[in-house]
Design a protein around this motif. Structure first.
Motif, PDB file in Angstrom:
ATOM      1  N   SER A 191       0.927  -1.120  -0.190  1.00  8.60           N
ATOM      2  CA  SER A 191      -0.012   0.096  -0.084  1.00  8.60           C
ATOM      3  C   SER A 191       0.819   1.260   0.144  1.00  8.60           C
ATOM      4  O   SER A 191       0.433   2.141  -0.548  1.00  8.60           O
TER       5      SER A 191
ATOM      6  N   ASP B 112       2.505  -0.698  11.977  1.00 11.75           N
ATOM      7  CA  ASP B 112       1.408  -0.177  11.629  1.00 11.75           C
ATOM      8  C   ASP B 112       1.003   1.274  11.578  1.00 11.75           C
ATOM      9  O   ASP B 112       0.498   1.751  10.875  1.00 11.75           O
ATOM     10  N   LYS B 113       1.659   1.772  12.733  1.00  9.13           N
ATOM     11  CA  LYS B 113       1.334   3.141  13.088  1.00  9.13           C
ATOM     12  C   LYS B 113       1.897   4.107  12.234  1.00  9.13           C
ATOM     13  O   LYS B 113       1.498   5.134  11.662  1.00  9.13           O
TER      14      LYS B 113
ATOM     15  N   THR C 180       2.883   3.154   9.261  1.00  8.17           N
ATOM     16  CA  THR C 180       2.256   2.866   7.665  1.00  8.17           C
ATOM     17  C   THR C 180       1.109   3.606   7.815  1.00  8.17           C
ATOM     18  O   THR C 180       0.638   4.389   6.728  1.00  8.17           O
ATOM     19  N   GLU C 181       0.142   3.749   8.705  1.00  2.78           N
ATOM     20  CA  GLU C 181      -1.093   4.481   8.732  1.00  2.78           C
ATOM     21  C   GLU C 181      -0.865   5.973   8.489  1.00  2.78           C
ATOM     22  O   GLU C 181      -1.538   6.614   7.923  1.00  2.78           O
ATOM     23  N   TYR C 182       0.184   6.324   9.187  1.00  2.00           N
ATOM     24  CA  TYR C 182       0.410   7.790   8.858  1.00  2.00           C
ATOM     25  C   TYR C 182       0.811   8.166   7.584  1.00  2.00           C
ATOM     26  O   TYR C 182       0.521   9.261   6.868  1.00  2.00           O
TER      27      TYR C 182
ATOM     28  N   LEU D 204       0.159   6.685   4.951  1.00  2.00           N
ATOM     29  CA  LEU D 204      -1.010   6.436   4.021  1.00  2.00           C
ATOM     30  C   LEU D 204      -2.108   7.522   4.245  1.00  2.00           C
ATOM     31  O   LEU D 204      -2.551   8.121   3.292  1.00  2.00           O
ATOM     32  N   GLY D 205      -2.414   7.750   5.545  1.00  2.00           N
ATOM     33  CA  GLY D 205      -3.679   8.475   5.731  1.00  2.00           C
ATOM     34  C   GLY D 205      -3.507   9.829   6.331  1.00  2.00           C
ATOM     35  O   GLY D 205      -4.160  10.597   6.504  1.00  2.00           O
TER      36      GLY D 205
ATOM     37  N   GLN E  62      -2.883  10.303   9.511  1.00  2.00           N
ATOM     38  CA  GLN E  62      -3.316  10.911  10.730  1.00  2.00           C
ATOM     39  C   GLN E  62      -2.136  10.418  11.666  1.00  2.00           C
ATOM     40  O   GLN E  62      -1.845   9.222  12.190  1.00  2.00           O
ATOM     41  N   ARG E  63      -1.569  11.399  12.356  1.00  3.19           N
ATOM     42  CA  ARG E  63      -0.393  11.160  12.869  1.00  3.19           C
ATOM     43  C   ARG E  63      -0.958  10.865  14.379  1.00  3.19           C
ATOM     44  O   ARG E  63      -1.644  11.800  15.023  1.00  3.19           O
TER      45      ARG E  63
END
Length: 486
Positions: free
Chosen positions: A110, A464-465, A467-469, A471-472, A474-475
């Motif tokens: 992703s 995961d945290k 990767t989420e940042y 991609l999205g 959201q820090r």
């Protein structure tokens, strides 16, 4: 650890204003990337290579140019692509293959879909206008980390050696580039790469030294830096005299993980309690100081072997180090070591000296390092007398530009990732950078040892945290990730 990147086709676009402190600048003309065949050792699947001519001295943008090489691992999903991810593996060292390395480490598809992952050899290193100090093999073997100073006389001996190295740098064929091969200018190069690729903003992922580069990049270019992730963090001053001293607390923080493991594996004969394993360290170091091993391993080399061994954790890494200790304890040859070939090592060490010595003004008095070593030998007895020892930077010219430090002015777009126990960039240093950024940054601390967290440490919470940042956007707030079990 050598890494690199590939670049694909280039779109020309208006460049953002490059802010060079103390210098009025107009929007520079956008340079074009010249796409070229990758060098043989960079030609890895998916990588594209390009060259870019950039100012040697950004105060004279139309003056002499320096050549920068980049790579790109392009997204293959146009509908999911959101931009570029500039990367740096640390060092300072070569970075062209780093995008491929990140993919091999398991960077999520992703993220690879969302970004063209960009690598770059920093100016003065590798394929980017390599610097030289005409170092001998012995000087290159000394590497970047000073030897452990067993006595104060060792500091004075080292001072004579590194003074010679500094003089060689100042007399070499690339000496005129020396004042400009700095982290601040590497950060400016990154922003020019962004502009040359036609991107209004760029995200960034950097490790170790790359955390200081990322901090400088986000400070100089708050409007064009997008999502910034810095992992295994240097203190706010980067690799300066205090940053080098971080090795002392780093080893003290990290060694208990190995000591606990070795005590649980008594077959190696290193002790049955962590305290006994620690005592064995000092016993071996002292014996090798007095008489090198059958292979000529000294106490200084043993300490360096342990320092490097603590970069990795887990059964494989710890069993390898325990086997080395056992061999030395019994005056036997070391088990075979897999030492990766480092191409262009003279340029690597020379270019690294350019950067770390040119970023800040180091103390020039040998007595300062003698005092630092005396203090750190007591405070951090395992490795403090190495980290505090003298560098060639003590004999370097005064930097031409004031050092750039992390700033709390700018968007809240910086995510720090930090192992709680790291031999090279310990938590205490990371916290100073976190404080300097203020509300701009948040930090994930991970209950594990070793150097490198995201994709390297195998902690699902941290991975995961981050990767989420990426991609999205959201820090997370400051958060701790527990140790992985099982």
């Amino acid at each position: 650890m050598r890494k690199t990147l590939s670049l694909a086709a280039v779109v020309t676009a208006a460049a953002a204003l490059v802010a060079v402190p103390g210098v009025a600048s107009a929007a520079p003309p956008v340079k074009q990337v010249q796409w070229v065949a990758c060098p043989a050792d960079v030609a890895l699947p998916g990588l594209e290579c390009g060259k870019l001519q950039l100012p040697l001295d950004y105060r004279k943008p139309e003056g002499r140019q320096t050549e920068i090489m980049i790579t790109r691992l392009a997204s293959k999903s146009p509908e999911k692509r959101r931009g570029i991810l500039l990367t740096n593996p640390g060092g300072p060292s070569e970075g062209l293959t780093f995008p491929f390395f990140l993919k091999a480490l398991g960077m999520p598809q992703s993220v690879l879909d969302a970004y063209d992952v960009i690598g770059m050899d920093p100016r003065g290193i590798g394929y980017s206008s390599p610097a030289t100090c005409d170092l001998t093999d012995a000087q290159m073997l000394a590497g970047s980390v000073p030897p452990y100073a067993v006595t104060q006389a060792d500091v004075r001996k080292r001072a004579e050696e590194v003074k010679t190295m500094a003089q060689q740098c100042l007399k070499s064929s690339t000496a005129d580039e020396l004042p400009y091969n700095t982290t601040a200018n590497i950060a400016r190069d990154l922003d020019r790469v962004r502009a040359a690729l036609g991107e209004k903003t760029a995200s960034y992922l950097g490790y170790s030294y790359g955390t200081y580069l990322g901090s400088v990049y986000a400070t100089l270019f708050p409007r064009t830096s997008d999502r910034v992730v810095i992992d295994s963090n240097l203190p706010q001053g980067g690799w300066d005299v205090e940053g080098g001293r971080m090795y002392g607390p780093g080893v003290e923080d990290t060694f208990p993980d190995f000591a606990k493991w070795a005590a649980a594996h008594p077959g190696y004969g290193l002790g049955t309690t962590p305290q006994q394993v620690r005592a064995k360290y000092f016993d071996l170091a002292g014996r090798l100081d007095a008489k090198p091993s059958v292979e000529g391993i000294t106490g200084q080399q043993f300490r360096m072997l342990v320092f490097g061994g603590l970069y990795a954790t887990g059964d494989a890494a710890f069993s390898r180090m325990a086997a080395q200790w056992k061999a030395l304890d019994n005056d036997q040859p070391l088990p075979p070591l897999e030492v990766p070939e480092v191409p262009r090592i003279e340029s690597l060490i020379s270019g690294r000296l350019h950067v770390i010595c040119g970023d800040s003004q180091w103390p020039s008095s040998v007595s300062t390092y003698e005092r630092n070593v005396a203090v750190d030998r007591v405070r951090y007895p395992m490795f403090g007398a190495a980290g505090a020892n003298i560098y060639p930077c003590a004999f370097w010219p005064k930097p031409v530009e004031k050092q750039v430090l992390p700033s709390d002015r700018g968007p809240r777009n910086i995510l720090m990732v930090q192992n709680e126990r790291d031999p090279a960039t310990p938590l205490v240093g990371a916290r100073s950078t976190r404080r300097a950024f203020g509300d701009r940054a948040a930090m994930i601390t991970v209950d594990q040892g070793g150097h490198g967290a995201y994709l390297i440490g195998k902690n699902d919470c941290a991975n995961d945290k981050v990767t989420e940042y990426l991609l999205g956007g959201q820090r997370p707030s400051d958060v701790k990730c527990a140790a992985e079990t099982g």
